[in-house]
Design an enzyme around this catalytic site. Structure first.
Site: not given
Ligand code: BES
Ligand code: ZN
Ligand code: MN
Length: 477
Positions: A256, A326, A328, A330
Site C-alpha cells: 500500500k 492486498d 487478503e 477474502r
Molecule cells: N483492509 C483493506 C480494506 C480497507 C481499506 C479497510 C481502507 C479500511 C480502510 C483491504 O485488505 C484491502 O486492501 N482492499 C483492497 C482490495 C483491492 C486490492 C482489490 C482495496 O480496497 O483497495
Molecule cells: Zn485488509
Molecule cells: Mn489489504
C-alpha cells in the site's frame, strides 16, 4: 461505569434532561427547567439552543447544573443514545452525572440511555506515559423503573464488550501479532463459560486452511485461527460469526502507499467484534448456540510472502489465484467461512474491514450488507436497527462473476475492473458458504473513525459488537 438508582441527584451533580424541538421539555425535564428558569432562556438564546437533536445547553445556577440536550421532533432509542453521549461530552470533567432521559416513553429507553453514557465514557490511555487519572463515570438514574438492575447489568456487559473491541483495535500492531490477539481473547474469555480453541500453523496445515496460511507467509509472526463456542442446553437456534483479523495490513508485496497504511492496525476490527461479542453473549446467557471464528494473520511483504500469481487452495478445496496480495481479507475469510459452513448453522454472519470501495460508497459511518438471501438480510437489518448501528443493503449481482474469473484457477482474488470492487469481494466470499444462509458486513468505514462523534470515539469504535449481540438475542425468540 457505575450506575445507581436515586430519588434525587447528589449535591453538585449535573443533571441531564431532554428537550424536544422548540424547547418543549421532554418527560422528566419540566421540573428541572422550572428550577433554572431565571437563567435558562437567556442561555438558550445565547447558544441558539432550540432542542434540535445533537444540541446541548449547560445551565449553571448557584445551586445546580442542568445539561439540556436536544432530542429533536421525536426521540427513538438511538436518539437517546446519541443524546446521552453528547451530554456526557458536554460535562466531560464530571465524575458523577444524573439523568431523567430514560423517562421518555419509548421501548428500550433505559438501556439506550445507559449505553449512550457508558459508550461515551471510553478512553484509550494504555500508551500514555502520564495517563489522566480519571474514575469511570458514576451515573445516577432518577426515578428508576422497577427491574432497572438487570437492565443495567445487561447493558454494562455490552458496554464492556464494545470497550474491549475498541481496545483491541487501538492497540499498536507490533503488540497484537495473531498469537498475541488470540491470547488476549483467551484471557478475556477466562471468566466466561466459552470454549476456546486455537489452531496454530501445524493444525492449519492439517486442516487445509490455505488462505490463512498464504496470507501469513510474509510475516515472521505466524497466523492462527481462534474459535470460541457458546453452548447452551436446548439452543433455540445456531449462529456462526466470523471476523477478519488482519493484525496489520501492509498490502503484502502489492504494498500500500504509506498514507493508506496508517490506519491498517484496524484491519482486525471484524475479529475484535467477534471476540468481544462472544464474551458478551456468554455473560448474557443468550439461549442460542453461537460459534465465533477469528481468522488471524499479519499481511507483510517478508521474504516468504505470497506473490501476485500464486494460487492457493482454501479449506473447501476451491482454488484462488492471488492477483493482488492486498486483497487478503477474502483469502482468510474463505477458510473461516468454509469451516463455519461445515457445521451448518442457521446463519453465518461475517464482519470484515474488507474493501476501500465500500468505504468510498457508504462513507465512514455506514457498513455495507451483503447476503445470499432475503432472510439473512432482514435478520441482520433488524438487529442493526435495534442496536443503533448503521448498515445498508448492497447487491450481490451474479453476472459480476466475470470480474473474478481466473485463467488458471477457480477464481482470482481481485477484480479485473476498476469498478465494483466490493461486489467482486463478496462474490468470492459466497463461494465458501455452501448453501448456508449467510450475511456479510463490510465495516471498512465505521470500524475506525477519523473523528469523534457523540458516543463514538475517534479510532477504534467497536462497530458490530452490538449488532451481533442483538442478532443472537433475536434468534432466541
Ligand atoms: N483492509 C483493506 C480494506 C480497507 C481499506 C479497510 C481502507 C479500511 C480502510 C483491504 O485488505 C484491502 O486492501 N482492499 C483492497 C482490495 C483491492 C486490492 C482489490 C482495496 O480496497 O483497495
Ligand atoms: Zn485488509
Ligand atoms: Mn489489504
Amino acid at each position: 461505569m457505575e450506575v445507581r438508582a436515586k430519588k434525587a441527584a447528589s449535591a453538585g451533580t449535573p443533571i441531564v434532561v431532554g428537550m424536544m424541538t422548540d424547547r418543549r421539555p421532554a418527560a422528566g425535564a419540566v421540573e428541572m427547567l422550572a428550577s433554572v428558569e431565571a437563567v435558562a432562556s437567556a442561555v438558550f438564546d445565547a447558544l441558539g439552543f432550540e432542542g434540535k437533536a445533537g444540541q446541548t445547553a449547560v445551565v449553571t445556577t448557584s445551586d445546580r447544573t442542568v445539561v439540556f440536550v436536544g432530542l429533536g421532533d421525536e426521540a427513538d432509542a438511538e436518539g437517546l443514545r446519541v443524546a446521552a453521549g453528547t451530554a456526557r461530552n458536554a460535562v466531560k470533567k464530571a465524575e458523577t452525572v444524573a439523568t431523567t432521559l430514560h423517562l421518555i416513553e419509548i421501548d428500550g429507553a433505559l438501556p439506550a440511555v445507559v449505553e449512550g453514557f457508558g459508550l461515551a465514557d471510553y478512553q484509550y490511555q494504555s500508551y500514555l506515559s502520564d495517563p489522566e487519572e480519571r474514575k469511570p463515570l458514576t451515573l445516577e438514574i432518577l426515578d428508576a423503573p422497577k427491574g432497572w438492575k438487570s437492565v443495567v447489568s445487561d447493558s454494562s456487559a455490552i458496554i464492556e464488550a464494545v470497550a474491549l473491541a475498541r481496545d483491541l483495535v487501538n492497540t499498536p500492531p507490533r503488540d497484537k501479532a495473531p498469537l498475541d490477539l488470540a491470547q488476549r481473547a483467551t484471557d478475556a474469555a477466562s471468566d466466561t463459560s466459552l470454549k476456546v480453541e486455537l489452531w496454530k500453523v501445524d493444525r492449519l496445515r492439517k486442516e487445509k486452511m490455505g488462505g490463512i496460511l498464504g496470507v501469513g507467509l510474509g510475516s515472521h509472526r505466524p497466523p492462527c485461527l481462534l474459535r470460541l463456542t457458546h453452548t447452551v442446553r436446548k439452543p433455540k437456534a445456531r449462529l456462526a460469526i466470523v471476523g477478519k483479523g488482519i493484525t496489520f495490513d501492509s498490502g503484502g508485496l502489492s504494498i500500500k502507499p504509506s498514507n493508506m497504511m496508517e490506519t491498517m492496525k484496524s484491519d482486525m476490527a471484524g475479529a475484535a467484534a467477534v471476540i468481544a461479542a462472544m464474551i458478551a453473549i456468554s455473560k448474557l446467557g443468550i439461549p442460542v448456540e453461537v460459534t465465533g471464528y477469528a481468522a488471524l494473520a499479519e499481511n507483510l511483504p517478508g521474504g516468504g510472502a505470497q506473490r501476485p500469481g500464486d494460487v492457493l487452495t482454501a479449506r473447501n478445496g476451491k482454488t484462488i489465484e492471488v492477483i493482488n496480495t492486498d486483497a487478503e481479507g477474502r483469502l482468510v475469510l474463505a477458510d473461516a467461512l468454509s469451516l463455519a459452513a461445515e457445521s451448518e448453522p442457521d446463519l453465518i454472519l461475517d464482519l470484515a474491514t474488507l474493501t476501500g470501495a465500500c468505504k468510498v460508497a457508504l462513507g465512514e459511518k455506514i457498513a455495507g450488507l451483503w447476503s445470499n438471501g432475503v432472510e439473512p438480510t432482514e435478520m441482520v437489518t433488524a438487529a442493526a436497527a435495534a442496536a443503533g448501528e448503521r448498515i445498508w443493503p448492497m447487491p450481490q449481482p451474479a453476472d459480476y462473476w466475470s470480474l473474478i474469473e481466473s485463467d488458471i484457477a477457480d477464481m482470482r482474488n481481485s477484480s479485473s475492473s476498476r469498478y465494483g470492487g466490493a461486489m467482486a469481494a463478496t462474490l468470492l466470499l459466497e463461494q465458501f458458504v455452501a448453501d448456508v444462509p449467510w450475511a456479510h458486513l463490510d465495516i471498512a468505514g465505521p470500524a475506525f473513525m477519523s473523528k469523534a462523534e457523540h458516543y463514538i470515539p475517534k479510532g477504534g469504535t467497536g462497530f458490530g459488537v452490538r449488532t451481533i449481540v442483538e442478532l443472537a438475542r433475536s434468534m432466541a425468540e
